[in-house]
Every structure is written in C-alpha cells, then in structure tokens.
Design an enzyme around this catalytic site. Sequence first.
Site, PDB file in Angstrom:
ATOM      1  N   CYS A   2      -4.714   3.498   3.593  1.00  0.00           N
ATOM      2  CA  CYS A   2      -5.628   2.392   3.778  1.00  0.00           C
ATOM      3  C   CYS A   2      -6.983   2.706   3.194  1.00  0.00           C
ATOM      4  O   CYS A   2      -7.220   3.770   2.625  1.00  0.00           O
ATOM      5  CB  CYS A   2      -5.780   2.081   5.272  1.00  0.00           C
ATOM      6  SG  CYS A   2      -4.204   1.836   6.131  1.00  0.00           S
ATOM      7  N   ARG A  50      -5.470  -2.514   4.962  1.00  0.00           N
ATOM      8  CA  ARG A  50      -4.237  -1.839   5.336  1.00  0.00           C
ATOM      9  C   ARG A  50      -3.165  -1.896   4.256  1.00  0.00           C
ATOM     10  O   ARG A  50      -2.882  -2.956   3.703  1.00  0.00           O
ATOM     11  CB  ARG A  50      -3.672  -2.435   6.627  1.00  0.00           C
ATOM     12  CG  ARG A  50      -2.477  -1.632   7.141  1.00  0.00           C
ATOM     13  CD  ARG A  50      -1.877  -2.180   8.400  1.00  0.00           C
ATOM     14  NE  ARG A  50      -0.860  -1.253   8.896  1.00  0.00           N
ATOM     15  CZ  ARG A  50       0.194  -1.607   9.604  1.00  0.00           C
ATOM     16  NH1 ARG A  50       0.398  -2.860   9.932  1.00  0.00           N
ATOM     17  NH2 ARG A  50       1.072  -0.697  10.001  1.00  0.00           N
ATOM     18  N   LEU A  51      -2.573  -0.723   3.999  1.00  0.00           N
ATOM     19  CA  LEU A  51      -1.321  -0.612   3.262  1.00  0.00           C
ATOM     20  C   LEU A  51      -0.275  -0.209   4.280  1.00  0.00           C
ATOM     21  O   LEU A  51      -0.307   0.890   4.825  1.00  0.00           O
ATOM     22  CB  LEU A  51      -1.426   0.437   2.151  1.00  0.00           C
ATOM     23  CG  LEU A  51      -0.154   0.705   1.330  1.00  0.00           C
ATOM     24  CD1 LEU A  51       0.263  -0.543   0.563  1.00  0.00           C
ATOM     25  CD2 LEU A  51      -0.362   1.874   0.374  1.00  0.00           C
ATOM     26  N   SER A  52       0.649  -1.101   4.587  1.00  0.00           N
ATOM     27  CA  SER A  52       1.586  -0.891   5.693  1.00  0.00           C
ATOM     28  C   SER A  52       2.656   0.123   5.299  1.00  0.00           C
ATOM     29  O   SER A  52       3.406  -0.092   4.344  1.00  0.00           O
ATOM     30  CB  SER A  52       2.244  -2.213   6.086  1.00  0.00           C
ATOM     31  OG  SER A  52       1.266  -3.141   6.500  1.00  0.00           O
ATOM     32  N   ILE A  54       3.886   2.720   8.200  1.00  0.00           N
ATOM     33  CA  ILE A  54       4.527   2.959   9.493  1.00  0.00           C
ATOM     34  C   ILE A  54       4.252   1.766  10.390  1.00  0.00           C
ATOM     35  O   ILE A  54       3.130   1.253  10.418  1.00  0.00           O
ATOM     36  CB  ILE A  54       3.985   4.257  10.142  1.00  0.00           C
ATOM     37  CG1 ILE A  54       4.259   5.469   9.245  1.00  0.00           C
ATOM     38  CG2 ILE A  54       4.592   4.461  11.527  1.00  0.00           C
ATOM     39  CD1 ILE A  54       5.710   5.857   9.119  1.00  0.00           C
ATOM     40  N   ASN A  75      -7.468   6.024   7.807  1.00  0.00           N
ATOM     41  CA  ASN A  75      -6.839   6.097   6.491  1.00  0.00           C
ATOM     42  C   ASN A  75      -5.999   7.363   6.454  1.00  0.00           C
ATOM     43  O   ASN A  75      -6.538   8.468   6.573  1.00  0.00           O
ATOM     44  CB  ASN A  75      -7.921   6.141   5.402  1.00  0.00           C
ATOM     45  CG  ASN A  75      -7.367   6.485   4.030  1.00  0.00           C
ATOM     46  OD1 ASN A  75      -6.221   6.176   3.712  1.00  0.00           O
ATOM     47  ND2 ASN A  75      -8.176   7.119   3.206  1.00  0.00           N
ATOM     48  N   ASP A 100       1.114   5.521  14.210  1.00  0.00           N
ATOM     49  CA  ASP A 100       0.354   6.750  14.465  1.00  0.00           C
ATOM     50  C   ASP A 100      -1.109   6.504  14.811  1.00  0.00           C
ATOM     51  O   ASP A 100      -1.767   7.364  15.394  1.00  0.00           O
ATOM     52  CB  ASP A 100       0.451   7.700  13.268  1.00  0.00           C
ATOM     53  CG  ASP A 100       0.102   7.052  11.934  1.00  0.00           C
ATOM     54  OD1 ASP A 100      -0.167   5.835  11.896  1.00  0.00           O
ATOM     55  OD2 ASP A 100       0.116   7.761  10.911  1.00  0.00           O
ATOM     56  N   ILE A 291       7.007  10.384 -16.402  1.00  0.00           N
ATOM     57  CA  ILE A 291       6.403   9.806 -17.602  1.00  0.00           C
ATOM     58  C   ILE A 291       6.638  10.745 -18.772  1.00  0.00           C
ATOM     59  O   ILE A 291       6.473  11.960 -18.659  1.00  0.00           O
ATOM     60  CB  ILE A 291       4.889   9.581 -17.398  1.00  0.00           C
ATOM     61  CG1 ILE A 291       4.651   8.414 -16.444  1.00  0.00           C
ATOM     62  CG2 ILE A 291       4.177   9.345 -18.710  1.00  0.00           C
ATOM     63  CD1 ILE A 291       5.017   7.060 -17.003  1.00  0.00           C
TER      64      ILE A 291
END
Length: 632
Positions: A2, A50-52, A54, A75, A100, A291
């Site tokens: 996050c 937020r990056l979900s 959990i 974060n 968490d 890459i």
Amino acid sequence: MCGIAGIFHCGIPKPVDSERVRRMSDALAHRGPDGSGVWTGPGVGLGHRRLSIIDVAGSPQPMHSSDGRATIVFNGEIYNYRELRRELASEGAQFRTDGDTEVILAAWARWGVECLPRLHGMFAFALYDAHRRELLLARDRLGVKPLFMAHLSDGSLAFASELKGLLAHPLLRREADPLAVEDYLAWGYVPDHRSILKGVEKLPAGHYRVLRHESSPQPPVQWWDVDFTRRRSGSSADLSAELLHHMRQAVASRMVADVPLGAFLSGGVDSSSVVALMAESSRDPVKTCSIGFDVAALDETAYAEQVALRFGTDHRSRTVDPDDFSAVDRLATMFDEPFADASALPTWRVCQLARENVTVALSGDGADEAFAGYRRQIFHAREEQARAVLPAALRRPAFGALGAIWPKADWAPRPLRAKTTFQSLADDGAAGYARALGVVPPELRATLYTDRFAREIGDYRAEDPLVEMMRSAPARSGLDRAQYADLKFWLPGGILTKVDRTSMNVSLEAREPLLDHRLIEFAAQLPQRERIRGRQGKWLLKHTMRRYLPDDVLFRPKQGFVTPVAQWLRGPLAGEARAIASGARLARTGWFDEIRLSTIAEAHIAGRSDHSRLLWQLLMLDRSLDRLGISG
C-alpha cells in the site's frame, strides 16, 4: 502492499485538513489502486491507498482498534500474523477481520513498542494512540518499505511512503540539499541518512519514532540491528542443513497471499534458489517471468528457461529493446529523488511483465549482501589480508604513490585495472571499501564542482558516514564490516529503493525471502570460510543449493541486468549529454563547472573516454530537478 501518508501536529493539536491528507495519499495511488481512506482527529490525519493482498474483501484502512483507542495505516506484510493472532486471541484479543493489519493493532495494545521485534515481515506504518496522544512511526528491519518525513512551517510533521506524497503538501519547501548532491554523485542514489530536499528525512531501517502532542519531536530509536560479532560452530554439513531450513521457512512464509503469486527468474543463483524452494512447497506450477535482450552479451534467458524447465514452472519471458531509453522521464517520476542505477529500466520492465499475471512476485534480492556474493566483498577480504601483513606506515606512501600515477584503464582486462586497488590499499579498510562501493571517486567529484558549490559542501565528503558506520559496526573482521555496510547502507538506499519503486509503479508487490531477518542473522554468524573460499563468494549458499541446481547456474559469473547506457549517450542521447553542461536545468543550478562537464561529454561522445556512468548520473539528476521544480 500500500501507500500511506499523514500529518501530525507535535505542538498544539491544530485541526488537520482531510482534503490535504487525501491529496497526499492520492499521489500514491499507484501503490494502492484497490481502495483509499482518510481519517482525521484532533491534530492528526492518516491517509491510505490499498493494494489488496490478504483478506481482499476486508481490512480497509485507516483501521481502528476494537476499543477505538488506536488507528493505523500500514504498508507491507506481516508474514507471521496468523501465529501472532492465535497468541493474542488466547490472551483475550478479539478480531473482526482476517488480515494482518488488525494484528498490529492488537500487538500494540498488548506489548506497546515492544511489539516490533515480534513482527516478521516488511512494513512501514503509522499508528495513532488516542489515549497516549502519540503517533508511532515504524519501519522494518532492513528497510524494504520506505517512509519519508518532513517538518513543516505550521509545526506539523508530514509523512508518506514516497517523496511525491510530501510534494502534494503545499507547505513543503523545494530547496535542494547540497550535501545530498554530493552523496548522490558518490553513490548513484541519495542514501537513507539524507534527502534531496532540505527538511525531508527518511526513517532509517530498523527504527521507530514516537511523536507526542504538545511535546518536541523525539529522534528515531533503533529497535533492530544485525550483529556480526558471534560465530556459529559446527560442520559445513550442519550449517548447510540449518541454512536450508531458514530458506525454506522464509520462502514458504512469503507464499501466503489471497491473490495470484509468482516469482522473478533471472537464471542466477538467488532467484533460481527461490524458485526451486517455491516449487518444492507448491502443488501448482510456479508462475515465473524473465526479461531478455536481443543482444547475446546481455541476454540470460537461456539460464532462466533451463531453471523453469527443471522445476516445471509456468514461465513467461519477453525480449525488450536494449535501446529502451524512452522511459528516462518515467524513471525520474517514479523515483522522485535522483536514482542512477540504469538496471532500474529492465527491473521495471520485468515488473510490468509479472503484473500481467500476478499481484505478488518473489525476488532473490539480499543474498549477495548477506552471504558475500559481490566481487567487491571478495576483493576487500583479500585487501584486508594485505593490510594485516603490511603496516600502514609502509602501505600509505607506497600504494598512495602508485594509485596517483597509475592510469585509469577501464578498457583493460580486469587484472590490469590496478589504480582503484592501489588507492584502496593506501587507506584503512573502511575508507578502502567506501572507495570500492562508490561510483564517482572524491578526486573526480572535486573537479566537477564550482567554487561556490564546493564552499556549500565544506569539509563534508559522502564517504564519511559509510566509513564511520563500518568503523563502529558490530563486527569481527573486515569482511563483516563490508557486509554490514552493504546491508545497512547500500541495500536500503539502492537495491530496495529500486525494487520498491519499480514494482509499486505497476501495483505489484515484491517480496524478498532471502531478506528474512532470521536468515540474515544466521548468515551474519557464519565463519568467513563458509562465505568465501578462494575466489568464490556465497560458498555455503551455493554448496547447499547443489541438490537443486546445476553447476552452470550456481557457478557462472554474476551478470545482472545490463543497460547499454554508453551507447545511448553516444547516439540518441548525445544531445542530452551535451545539454547537461549548458541549457538543461542542471546547468542553471551553478553547482557544476560547465566547461569541465562539456569536456567530459564531448570526450565520451567522440569515443575517446567512457564517462557513461557519470553522464547518466548527471542526466538523471537533471531530470529529477525538473520533476521537483528545483533550480538550485
């Protein structure tokens, strides 16, 4: 993963404008595209993107404790949160979510600041306790997750995951710190003890800071350090078994996610080791990506494909144009502060590739620092042997004279590039390693500055903090001190900054299992012969992984991402190189001698010398100054 931001009034708890906090957190939207939130109280405001990962459907932030006493923005990831949750629940804690974040709130209520050593993971968080009227800012042991802070003219302290969050605050001054420019020229990045902007700080790795209303701000407090003073006993076989246990534990704990998960796979020792252990503990094929380049000398995809085939991974690779210089401006925006590691470009590209299929990717970062895998560490260990034999009274005049007269021959075979070695041997171990770690040596930096800028810098030299760190390190040998410096200085400021910004730019969470603190603490206690034997670094790690990986993966020369910067600056970026000396924002600062820079640029463009690293550094500095709106 996050982005967090906030404002706290250390004096009188003035009202906090929620829209101001929102603008700060929205500047970090790339770190958290899945949700946002803002909370304000008397003298405090917390924002979150937020990056979900959990508890995808739950755990919104800012999150309040069940009793309403504490509020947190967080974060990172706590990998042992389930064990902590069970322990806290057995003592009466109640939980409303499955994530968490709430565990940190309960841990704070139970243990206060002593909760930090119990948290296994990567994190930066701000926790406001209304009863204590204080704000806790905390950063993980090794600095995987960043946290910037700035004291503002209205008496408040603003903080954010990236500098761009602070830049969204109208009271932030945009004045360059000349000492940060000196640091940047020396290292290729602005280390954690400095910021490119005056008045901006970074919370150091393994530190916390407590701020209270109606009280002066307190300095950061160190809550974790790595100790090289003890040595493990036992046979290589026993140590190898223990190492494998730690690695398995570290990898397995980082495979917990409620979203698609994969791994970066370069085909080198470290990423291949991580993939091997992921495959061992997974029922499904591991998703891997790499890459490649259409220039054979730069391409490692054959090794990555060999490892992918060996472990049956779901592998994807993509060939990118080595002349991918069009993203220079994107890099400047991504990093905010000047950042000159050109491998950031291919790192960003592999993050883009990974994000097409997964939200979390495991990397192999950290093993070189922990197990002595860098060539410079091996050279340093040998130099320390020479220093032990030759007294300083003999070394300094003899090697100092040789270093002064020996030509700089970057074009020559490595054994003939003796100038740096002579200069290093003339110094003590700490000063010698600082020279090996640096990009632009102090003698060259001194020729670049104008007289006015040299006076602004004064007696300060960028190497000073690193030398002091090494001399006071909890260590027993020169190699210990070198590794300590790599873990505490090079890693958070350089490697982890690169991975955090490039991954977060595409909303990808990168996890580094080889930086598990238990693994790092174990590695710090290894006898030196388990780290380096002959010319081979990471000896115990490679010996341990022979049961999984072939020798041509384990023992081939380390390569890493390579970007053809020298060719760019003689071709499509030649005009940019010339503009550094006259016309670009950098030229208007009055920091650098224009004639000297012009001479360097023209010599490189004509092919008479290779000044690509310096010119690339100056180009990225120019781009950052433009992004930050700084003219000197």
